[in-house]
Design an enzyme around this catalytic site. Structure first.
Site, PDB file in Angstrom:
ATOM      1  N   GLU A 104      24.799 -42.884  -2.550  1.00  0.00           N
ATOM      2  CA  GLU A 104      25.480 -44.039  -2.634  1.00  0.00           C
ATOM      3  C   GLU A 104      24.995 -44.996  -1.834  1.00  0.00           C
ATOM      4  OE1 GLU A 104      28.546 -43.767  -4.665  1.00  0.00           O
ATOM      5  OE2 GLU A 104      29.047 -45.691  -4.197  1.00  0.00           O
TER       6      GLU A 104
ATOM      7  N   ASP B 249      35.160 -42.505 -11.052  1.00  0.00           N
ATOM      8  CA  ASP B 249      34.379 -41.912 -10.171  1.00  0.00           C
ATOM      9  C   ASP B 249      34.683 -42.077  -8.815  1.00  0.00           C
ATOM     10  OD1 ASP B 249      32.301 -39.796  -9.221  1.00  0.00           O
ATOM     11  OD2 ASP B 249      31.024 -41.543  -8.979  1.00  0.00           O
TER      12      ASP B 249
ATOM     13  N   TYR C 213      34.647 -38.151  -2.605  1.00  0.00           N
ATOM     14  CA  TYR C 213      35.876 -37.247  -3.017  1.00  0.00           C
ATOM     15  C   TYR C 213      35.505 -35.830  -2.715  1.00  0.00           C
ATOM     16  CZ  TYR C 213      38.402 -40.615  -6.086  1.00  0.00           C
ATOM     17  OH  TYR C 213      38.850 -41.424  -6.561  1.00  0.00           O
ATOM     18  N   GLY C 214      34.402 -35.347  -2.535  1.00  0.00           N
ATOM     19  CA  GLY C 214      33.843 -34.017  -2.620  1.00  0.00           C
ATOM     20  C   GLY C 214      34.602 -33.243  -1.124  1.00  0.00           C
TER      21      GLY C 214
ATOM     22  N   ASN D 163      32.825 -34.642 -11.094  1.00  0.00           N
ATOM     23  CA  ASN D 163      33.172 -33.364 -11.139  1.00  0.00           C
ATOM     24  C   ASN D 163      34.136 -32.989  -9.996  1.00  0.00           C
ATOM     25  OD1 ASN D 163      30.783 -31.468 -12.615  1.00  0.00           O
ATOM     26  ND2 ASN D 163      29.945 -33.415 -11.907  1.00  0.00           N
TER      27      ASN D 163
ATOM     28  N   THR E 224      28.047 -36.211 -10.368  1.00  0.00           N
ATOM     29  CA  THR E 224      27.609 -37.210 -11.354  1.00  0.00           C
ATOM     30  C   THR E 224      26.616 -38.147 -10.552  1.00  0.00           C
ATOM     31  OG1 THR E 224      29.669 -38.249 -11.058  1.00  0.00           O
ATOM     32  CG2 THR E 224      29.309 -37.043 -12.948  1.00  0.00           C
TER      33      THR E 224
HETATM   34  N1  DGL Z   1      30.280 -37.999  -8.018  1.00  0.00           N
HETATM   35  C1  DGL Z   1      31.421 -36.889  -7.782  1.00  0.00           C
HETATM   36  C2  DGL Z   1      31.147 -35.794  -8.442  1.00  0.00           C
HETATM   37  O1  DGL Z   1      30.808 -35.768  -9.390  1.00  0.00           O
HETATM   38  C3  DGL Z   1      31.413 -36.922  -6.184  1.00  0.00           C
HETATM   39  C4  DGL Z   1      30.927 -37.466  -5.110  1.00  0.00           C
HETATM   40  C5  DGL Z   1      31.887 -37.541  -4.014  1.00  0.00           C
HETATM   41  O2  DGL Z   1      32.394 -38.719  -3.996  1.00  0.00           O
HETATM   42  O3  DGL Z   1      31.727 -36.752  -3.185  1.00  0.00           O
HETATM   43  O4  DGL Z   1      31.653 -34.753  -7.722  1.00  0.00           O
END
Ligand code: DGL
Length: 271
Positions: free
Chosen positions: A156, A12, A44-45, A76, A189
């Site tokens: 986070e 993740d 990541y989003g 995700n 997640t």
């Molecule tokens: N935990 C990640 C998800 O399920 C994303 C959180 C992120 O880094 O934006 O999308």
């Protein structure tokens, strides 16, 4: 032929995937786990699909070097942007799983013809991946989605189960986009960590769907069907955690989740 003792690699952008890793460790305690939190590139989003794909491939290279038998994309946003690519890249070297398909199957089976909400990152919601996969099930689920980009960075940073997270959650959930839903998919997640705030907001009138157990179960069933599960069930799984950037919150969360001494290694992805 895979070594049944080989680890399962889970990744993740940060601590979010730990919610999935915990469900995996509860269900499959004999399995060895490697976990990669790409904290240097979190969130990541907010990243482009191609950036997320590049990070995912680098993490998978590390996992493949460690001879994993399976890779679980416990994010995700990365499941949205990189699952197909990772699957193709990894080929027959390991089984590849994502966190979206098991939840889609669960919702299609349990909530046909209903209004189901989805919250997730911009990447996940903007891609319409849940909508497309649900449409393919022909079950008449009507999805109402809202991007909630503040939530993952907030979590986070350790802001969960307090009044700040409750008020940010309320601000998002009051949105018209989620009006009239009977259940809500936590499409990120990180969000199981604020599940209580979300349930409180709805006064338990909306079912909050956390994918971690569904995902762990789906992976267990598939690995079992392929005879890839650890045969020595007395074995106590060993866990090794990697982070691309060391953060205090990652270390604290890992200890809270796994409650035992954990190996945490700094592994910069650009090396
Ligand atoms: N935990 C990640 C998800 O399920 C994303 C959180 C992120 O880094 O934006 O999308």
């Amino acid at each position: 032929m895979h070594d049944l003792e080989a680890p399962i690699g889970i990744f993740d952008s940060g601590i979010g995937g730990l919610t999935v890793a915990k469900a995996v460790s509860d269900l499959l305690p004999a399995e060895n786990l490697l976990y990669f939190g790409d904290t240097a590139h979190m969130p990541y989003g907010e990243k482009s699909s191609s950036a997320i794909q590049a990070y995912s491939i680098k993490i998978c290279n590390l996992f493949l070097n460690r001879k994993v038998k399976a890779i679980l994309i416990a994010c995700n946003s990365a499941s949205t942007a990189a699952f197909d690519l990772v699957k193709e890249y990894v080929g027959s070297k390991a089984q590849v799983f994502n966190v979206i398909d098991p939840m889609v199957a669960y919702v299609a089976q349990n909530y046909p013809q209903q209004k189901v909400g989805l919250i997730g990152t911009k990447q996940t919601v903007g891609s319409n991946v849940y909508q497309k996969k649900l449409d393919a099930t022909n079950t008449g689920v009507q999805l109402q989605a809202l991007a909630t980009p503040l939530l993952a960075p907030m979590i986070e940073e350790g802001f969960f189960q307090n009044n700040i997270s409750a008020s940010v959650v309320a601000n998002y959930l009051e949105s018209e986009s989620l009006a009239g839903i009977t259940s809500l998919i936590l499409g990120c997640t990180h969000y199981p960590l604020i599940k209580t705030e979300i349930e409180k907001f709805y006064n338990n009138s909306v079912t909050v769907l956390d994918s971690s157990q569904t995902v762990a179960l789906a992976m267990k069933e598939q690995l079992d069907a392929l005879n890839l599960l650890q045969t020595n069930q007395q074995h106590e799984g060993a866990y090794h955690f990697y982070v691309s950037d060391y953060t205090r919150s990652f270390e604290a969360s890992t200890r809270i989740f796994f409650g035992k001494e954990v190996v945490l290694e700094h592994y910069p992805l650009w090396d």
